[in-house]
Design an enzyme around this catalytic site. Structure first.
Site, PDB file in Angstrom:
ATOM      1  N   GLU A   1      22.232 -27.800 -30.782  1.00  0.00           N
ATOM      2  CA  GLU A   1      22.692 -26.511 -30.445  1.00  0.00           C
ATOM      3  C   GLU A   1      21.971 -25.412 -32.068  1.00  0.00           C
ATOM      4  O   GLU A   1      21.251 -24.296 -31.962  1.00  0.00           O
ATOM      5  CB  GLU A   1      24.003 -26.095 -30.675  1.00  0.00           C
ATOM      6  CG  GLU A   1      24.299 -26.992 -29.231  1.00  0.00           C
ATOM      7  CD  GLU A   1      25.246 -27.827 -29.244  1.00  0.00           C
ATOM      8  OE1 GLU A   1      25.139 -29.097 -30.359  1.00  0.00           O
ATOM      9  OE2 GLU A   1      25.178 -28.855 -28.070  1.00  0.00           O
TER      10      GLU A   1
ATOM     11  N   HIS B   1      34.800 -28.190 -20.885  1.00  0.00           N
ATOM     12  CA  HIS B   1      33.902 -27.665 -19.682  1.00  0.00           C
ATOM     13  C   HIS B   1      35.179 -26.558 -19.505  1.00  0.00           C
ATOM     14  O   HIS B   1      34.315 -25.180 -18.413  1.00  0.00           O
ATOM     15  CB  HIS B   1      33.392 -28.671 -18.987  1.00  0.00           C
ATOM     16  CG  HIS B   1      32.998 -29.761 -19.722  1.00  0.00           C
ATOM     17  ND1 HIS B   1      33.540 -30.861 -19.885  1.00  0.00           N
ATOM     18  CD2 HIS B   1      31.853 -29.225 -19.806  1.00  0.00           C
ATOM     19  CE1 HIS B   1      32.172 -31.381 -20.572  1.00  0.00           C
ATOM     20  NE2 HIS B   1      30.978 -30.976 -20.031  1.00  0.00           N
TER      21      HIS B   1
END
Ligand SMILES: Cc1ncc(C[n+]2csc(CCOP(=O)(O)OP(=O)(O)O)c2C)c(N)n1
Lengths: 351, 338
Positions: free
Chosen positions: A53, A121
């Site tokens: 990331e 999530h």
């Protein structure tokens, strides 16, 4: 009608063809998958990055410095926390260099709960995001707005964070995107990759048109007079459902979809509060240091003497995560009944 | 700023390292040292808040500045620098007065309008992207500019530099990984200025090797180590590294071992320490080789001292940022594209 994921894809395609997008990248963004939510399927500039990331955001910054127009993706906002200092750098490059450089990049990431996503999530990110200066932050609640906000984000010469509600990715829009085929099955055949072997598959893009939702412009989706409800993203739909329910009970709620969180459309919110005298803000981020608190603070600054009741925030419970079992999620993330109740309370509150 | 660049090239030939070039290296090393010493005096005399800079790194930084393919856009080199890069930027042609401005945080500071610490450059006409106060993040950004350069073709490369301690950050790993994707190698020249410390922490206590360039071995990245106190050896090492990165379009890691002559920053006193001084070593060499006389070398110092004195007098009269400057440059509303 296109789903929200298809709308993002169509917008990115338009961005590649007409707005100078040079790179769409991130983990699993390129072929064969085209994104875990299929938002980037079939796009000609999409590519798979390393699972890194920090590298994704930093590379986007470098591409922007070198004259490119990147749209990068963090696969889920739950995994964005290790890039906060890079987000800071993207947001402060223009200011710190006294205008020498600017950073035309889009970073998109799915946010929020509602998909039984468990602890990693289900995060929301808007309260953090709006605290990182130098970024504009948008969050659509429907496919057409997703399309229009993405085009505006791409065209903006500043870093724009595009927060896509996970729980709405497969939700179909209610309005056509300009240029979208009338028949949604036709759209599906044209732009959705087949399941299985995709090696020879190519999308056939419909001639979608330029359509922008200006950054900083909210939309009033229910007119009303008793209470102003400010929402966005997935919970916006619960706000409108709640408003419809209460309408039958004689309570008239005005529902505003912010669409842009930074800079948010203060004037639309103030105008509505001046009319209704009451404010409820709804989101699913955790409640402490919540973006909605900022909305309420601005309303207190500007509309204090117009208020007839204390403004209220309905938000996620202040716990470390959204647990997988439904009993956790439904008791920590605002549900329809919570919103109905809060709306009624604010609408009927008397001194 | 109206700064000119070199032409677009398809093949790079380094400048010849002749006598004139060797004397130019000396002149630029003195320019940089005298400038940094002036900055240290400024902070001591209340003309600035904080100093961090490069004395002891001139032997490594000056040749780099002289070898940069300088200009704007992907045909030219991008520079992802850190706060010890004054020798490079001054060697490229920037004026010491601008560093004095940044030290004093005047509104005339062209790099940050008085917003950042000294030695935090941003010069778009030369592809010098904003120097960040965050250690090592520049390593992860460099593959982004290099990716655009890979597509553009030509000989432009992305040069990124930082210290030894910072190479422990994951961004160093990111730079190696992103510039060696199969069939997607990137023209990134990764430099490490190894001064043996991260603030107070000695490198040998926290890193298992002094040869940090060898971190590249695991990625198949060609790498080398050079005595960064020797500008001639550095020049030659850089020419070899650049020739490879420019023409093979692949990454390379070059470590230069340098000194930290005034410690980490003004926070640790900025007093002269007993470490090898690349500049006096180089002057001894020029004298030994008969390339200059002591008087000629002194004249170089005198020239820069005079220039810096004049610059300081000018800078202390210049305006400081105020309320009206705070909100400038939060967002850009012109056309996109650097
Ligand atoms: C990400 C980050 N962590 C910590 C710091 C504080 N800090 C500033 S300089 C420094 C040491 C850097 O050492 P090194 O990379 O060897 O470079 P040097 O200063 O020796 O040239 C540290 C820890 C910082 N600026 N950024």
């Amino acid at each position: 009608m296109a789903t929200l994921a298809q709308a993002i894809r169509l917008a990115l395609h338009y961005g590649e063809e007409h707005l100078g997008v040079t790179d769409i990248f991130g983990e699993d963004v390129g072929a064969p998958l085209g994104g875990v939510f299929t938002c980037t399927q079939g796009l000609k500039t999409a590519w798979n990055s390393p699972l890194d990331e920090r590298g994704i955001v930093a590379t986007a910054l470098g591409i922007a410095y070198a004259g490119g127009k990147p749209v990068a993706e963090i696969q889920f906002c739950d995994y964005i926390y290790n890039v906060i200092d890079l987000l800071k750098l993207c947001g402060n490059a223009h200011w710190s260099s006294a205008g020498e450089y600017h950073v035309p990049m889009v970073l998109m990431t799915p946010v929020g709960a509602g998909i039984h996503g468990s602890m990693y999530h289900s995060h929301s990110f808007e309260s953090m995001a709006t605290h990182i200066q130098g970024w504009k932050v948008v969050m659509p609640s429907n496919a057409k707005d997703a399309y229009g906000l993405m085009l505006s984000a791409i065209a903006d010469p500043n870093p724009v964070l595009f927060l896509a509600p996970k729980g709405l990715m497969r939700a179909k829009g209610e309005e056509h995107i300009p240029g979208e085929p009338e028949d949604e099955r036709q759209l599906h055949q044209m732009i959705d990759a087949p399941v299985g072997d995709r090696q020879d598959w190519q999308p056939r893009w419909p001639a979608v048109q330029d359509y922008r939702v200006p950054i900083g412009q909210a939309r009033t989706c229910r007119k009303g007079s008793d209470v102003t409800v400010v929402g966005y993203g997935r919970l916006l739909h619960l706000c409108t459902q709640a408003a419809d329910q209460l309408q039958e009970q004689g309570i008239s709620a005005e529902v505003i979809d912010l669409r842009t969180l930074y800079p948010f459309d203060e004037q639309s919110v103030f105008a509505s509060v001046r009319k209704t005298g009451r404010l409820l803000v709804v989101n699913e981020d955790t409640e402490v240091t919540n973006f909605g608190e900022h909305v309420i603070r601005r309303v207190l600054d500007e509309c204090f003497y117009d208020l007839q009741a204390p403004p209220k925030l309905v938000a996620g419970l202040d716990v470390p995560g959204v647990g997988l079992a439904w009993g956790y999620e439904k008791n920590s993330i605002p549900q329809l009944a919570d919103i109905v109740e809060a709306m009624r309370t604010v609408a009927q509150s008397q001194p | 700023m109206a700064l000119s660049g070199s032409p677009e090239l398809t093949r790079w030939t380094p400048p010849v390292l002749d006598e004139a070039c060797k004397l130019a290296i000396h002149n630029l090393m003195v320019k940089s040292r005298a400038c940094e010493e002036a900055l240290i005096r400024m902070v001591r005399t209340g003309h600035g808040y904080f100093w961090i800079g490069s004395p002891g790194e001139e032997g490594f930084g000056v040749p780099l500045g002289m070898l940069v393919h300088k200009g704007h856009g992907p045909a030219f080199d991008y520079l992802h620098l850190h706060y010890r890069s004054a020798p490079t930027v001054l060697a490229m042609g920037s004026q010491p007065i601008d560093l004095l401005r940044q030290m004093r945080s005047t509104v005339t500071d062209p790099y940050s309008k008085g917003r950042n610490f000294v030695n935090h450059f941003a010069i778009k006409p030369w592809n010098i992207v904003p120097v960040t106060p965050t250690i090592e993040t520049q390593y992860a950004v460099a593959p982004g500019t290099a990716l655009v350069q890979r597509r553009h073709g030509g000989v432009g490369i992305s040069i990124v530099t930082g210290g030894d301690a910072g190479s422990a950050e994951g961004d160093f790993y990111s730079a190696m990984n992103w510039s060696t994707r199969p069939d997607q190698e990137l023209p990134v020249l990764m430099l490490i200025a190894h001064n043996g410390y991260g603030i107070s922490t000695r490198a040998e206590r926290v890193q298992n090797t002094r040869e940090l360039n060898r971190r590249g071995d695991g990625f198949g990245i060609r790498n080398a180590m050079v005595d960064g106190n020797d500008p001639i050896a550095t020049w030659n090492a850089l020419v070899e590294a650049m020739d490879y990165v420019r023409h093979e379009r692949k990454p390379y890691i070059l470590q230069g071992n340098v000194s930290r002559l005034y410690g980490h920053s003004s926070s640790s006193g900025a007093s002269l320490l007993d470490e090898p001084d690349c500049l006096s070593l180089y002057e001894a060499r020029l004298l030994r080789e008969g390339l200059a006389t002591a008087a000629e070398l002194k004249a170089v110092w005198d020239r820069w001292h005079d220039a810096l004195n004049d610059a300081l007098h000018q800078v202390i009269e210049e305006p400081m940022p105020d309320r009206q400057h705070v909100l400038q440059h939060v967002f850009w509303d012109g056309p996109a594209g650097n």
